[in-house]
Design an enzyme around this catalytic site. Structure first.
Site, PDB file in Angstrom:
ATOM      1  N   ARG A 235       0.845  -1.186   0.000  1.00 33.74           N
ATOM      2  CA  ARG A 235       0.000   0.000   0.000  1.00 33.74           C
ATOM      3  C   ARG A 235       0.887   1.244   0.000  1.00 33.74           C
ATOM      4  O   ARG A 235       1.849   1.327   0.753  1.00 33.74           O
ATOM      5  CB  ARG A 235      -0.916   0.026   1.238  1.00 33.74           C
ATOM      6  CG  ARG A 235      -2.061  -0.981   1.169  1.00 33.74           C
ATOM      7  CD  ARG A 235      -3.107  -0.560   0.145  1.00 33.74           C
ATOM      8  NE  ARG A 235      -4.255  -1.452   0.092  1.00 33.74           N
ATOM      9  CZ  ARG A 235      -4.351  -2.497  -0.702  1.00 33.74           C
ATOM     10  NH1 ARG A 235      -3.329  -2.800  -1.507  1.00 33.74           N
ATOM     11  NH2 ARG A 235      -5.426  -3.246  -0.718  1.00 33.74           N
ATOM     12  N   ASP A 259       5.083  -0.617  -6.791  1.00 36.41           N
ATOM     13  CA  ASP A 259       3.838  -0.928  -7.502  1.00 36.41           C
ATOM     14  C   ASP A 259       2.701  -0.071  -6.985  1.00 36.41           C
ATOM     15  O   ASP A 259       1.625  -0.064  -7.561  1.00 36.41           O
ATOM     16  CB  ASP A 259       3.489  -2.413  -7.334  1.00 36.41           C
ATOM     17  CG  ASP A 259       2.287  -2.817  -8.176  1.00 36.41           C
ATOM     18  OD1 ASP A 259       2.353  -2.636  -9.405  1.00 36.41           O
ATOM     19  OD2 ASP A 259       1.293  -3.304  -7.600  1.00 36.41           O
ATOM     20  N   GLU A 264      -1.441   7.572  -5.849  1.00 37.95           N
ATOM     21  CA  GLU A 264      -1.606   6.851  -7.110  1.00 37.95           C
ATOM     22  C   GLU A 264      -2.943   7.113  -7.786  1.00 37.95           C
ATOM     23  O   GLU A 264      -3.065   7.002  -9.013  1.00 37.95           O
ATOM     24  CB  GLU A 264      -1.421   5.355  -6.893  1.00 37.95           C
ATOM     25  CG  GLU A 264      -2.462   4.689  -6.027  1.00 37.95           C
ATOM     26  CD  GLU A 264      -2.178   3.198  -5.841  1.00 37.95           C
ATOM     27  OE1 GLU A 264      -3.063   2.400  -6.163  1.00 37.95           O
ATOM     28  OE2 GLU A 264      -1.079   2.853  -5.376  1.00 37.95           O
ATOM     29  N   HIS A 297       0.211  -0.341  -9.990  1.00 33.97           N
ATOM     30  CA  HIS A 297      -0.614  -1.185  -9.116  1.00 33.97           C
ATOM     31  C   HIS A 297      -1.097  -2.429  -9.866  1.00 33.97           C
ATOM     32  O   HIS A 297      -2.287  -2.774  -9.850  1.00 33.97           O
ATOM     33  CB  HIS A 297      -1.807  -0.407  -8.557  1.00 33.97           C
ATOM     34  CG  HIS A 297      -2.295  -0.938  -7.244  1.00 33.97           C
ATOM     35  ND1 HIS A 297      -2.745  -0.138  -6.224  1.00 33.97           N
ATOM     36  CD2 HIS A 297      -2.398  -2.211  -6.776  1.00 33.97           C
ATOM     37  CE1 HIS A 297      -3.118  -0.882  -5.198  1.00 33.97           C
ATOM     38  NE2 HIS A 297      -2.926  -2.153  -5.512  1.00 33.97           N
TER      39      HIS A 297
END
Length: 335
Positions: A235, A259, A264, A297
């Protein structure tokens, strides 16, 4: 029985059809829109809802669902930070998630980020783009013999630990609830600080509880080895991004595989005309570094995982509607 789904992507639709064929007595419909005060009306007349979104679930939207007589919510992912559990309790909702859609997908992606950084793949990509096909001086390193620090050894972190051991790494791990199998291997240390101090590679695999926001901050980076490889496929909020950028600038962090990012939602899953149109300063500060690899992600994003997210969420929603015990109930009694 009728179930409505929100936030459905085209790649999920094929599995929705497959589930529907296996459950002909259930009527399902869906939209690609997320749940908002405006779109919530689409669920009127349905018995249950299945959702997936990174944006918060607002109290007004949840109140409308309640007013429609809907009390069963299933999400197609593991993350629950978009909910205020008090809202769920106030309106009498039952909730399920999909916490184990594919631990291997995220563990393998984590490993690939490590390998690409250790073998300096971004630098070779740049060389190739400039017609430079020489090895020297871009020499890589191996996982074998490295100390890999794993923060969080649940479904995903435990798979990462097994992969790292198979590569010949020394694994040190910290979790408030140790995995009994891994505990027998003697990999656990007593604190997060011990992981940070010992590891050549640090990788995060914990959920985003409120107490863990910015778990990795300036002080945490200072405790790490110089030149550490840092991986976050968990996260974005676990990491103080400004502190990470500072650690990259100073060389404290030798490479980062990301990621997920704090901000984001402003960037990932969006198409811009040109990279300069991305106004997020943290994203721009991380972009185009030779020692940073970012993916949008996508660690979870495999055919196996998407199938399981669709099937498990719908199966659990149907079980709740039939007054049966779901496979993955969420305890909403506390946040």
């Amino acid at each position: 029985m009728k179930i409505f789904l929100y936030g459905v992507r085209p790649d999920e639709a094929v599995y929705l059809k497959e589930w529907e064929n296996a459950n002909p007595d259930v009527e399902i419909d869906y939209t690609d829109k997320i749940v908002t005060e405006e779109t919530v009306d689409l669920a009127k007349g349905y018995n249950g809802v299945v959702m997936l979104q990174t944006q918060p679930y607002t109290r007004l939207a949840l109140q409308k669902l309640h007013d429609f007589g809907i009390s069963k919510i299933s999400v197609r992912n593991v993350g629950l930070d978009g909910f205020d559990f008090k809202d769920l309790r106030d309106f009498g909702f039952s909730l399920t998630s999909v916490p184990v859609y594919s631990p291997n997908a995220i563990a393998e992606h984590t490993t690939s980020l490590m390998l690409r950084l250790l073998r300096r793949v971004p630098e070779f990509d740049e060389k190739f783009n400039n017609a430079d096909f020489r090895w020297f001086p871009t020499i890589g390193e191996e996982i074998n013999g490295k100390t890999v620090g794993i923060v969080g050894t649940g479904h995903i972190g435990s798979v990462v630990a097994r992969l790292m051991l198979a590569f010949g790494a020394k694994v040190v791990a910290y979790d408030i609830k140790p995995d009994p199998y891994l505990e027998n291997l003697g990999i656990y240390v007593d604190s997060l600080d011990e992981v940070l101090k010992q590891a050549d590679i640090v990788t995060l695999h914990t959920p985003l509880a409120k107490r863990d926001i910015h778990m990795i901050d300036k002080a945490a980076f200072a405790k790490m080895k110089d030149g550490v490889i840092f991986i976050n496929a968990a996260r974005g909020g676990l990491v103080d991004t400004d502190a990470l950028i500072e650690a990259l600038d100073s060389g404290k962090v030798g490479g980062a595989g990301l990621d997920v990012l704090e901000s984001e939602n402003d960037v990932f899953q969006k198409k811009f005309d040109k990279i300069e149109d991305v106004k997020d300063p943290q994203f721009q500060a991380l972009l185009n570094r030779k020692n940073v690899i970012m993916t949008p992600h996508t660690a979870f994003y495999t055919t196996t995982a998407v199938h399981n997210m669709v099937f498990d969420s719908l199966n659990d929603n149907l079980k709740m509607l039939n007054n049966q015990t779901p496979k993955f109930p969420v305890d909403i009694s506390e946040e």
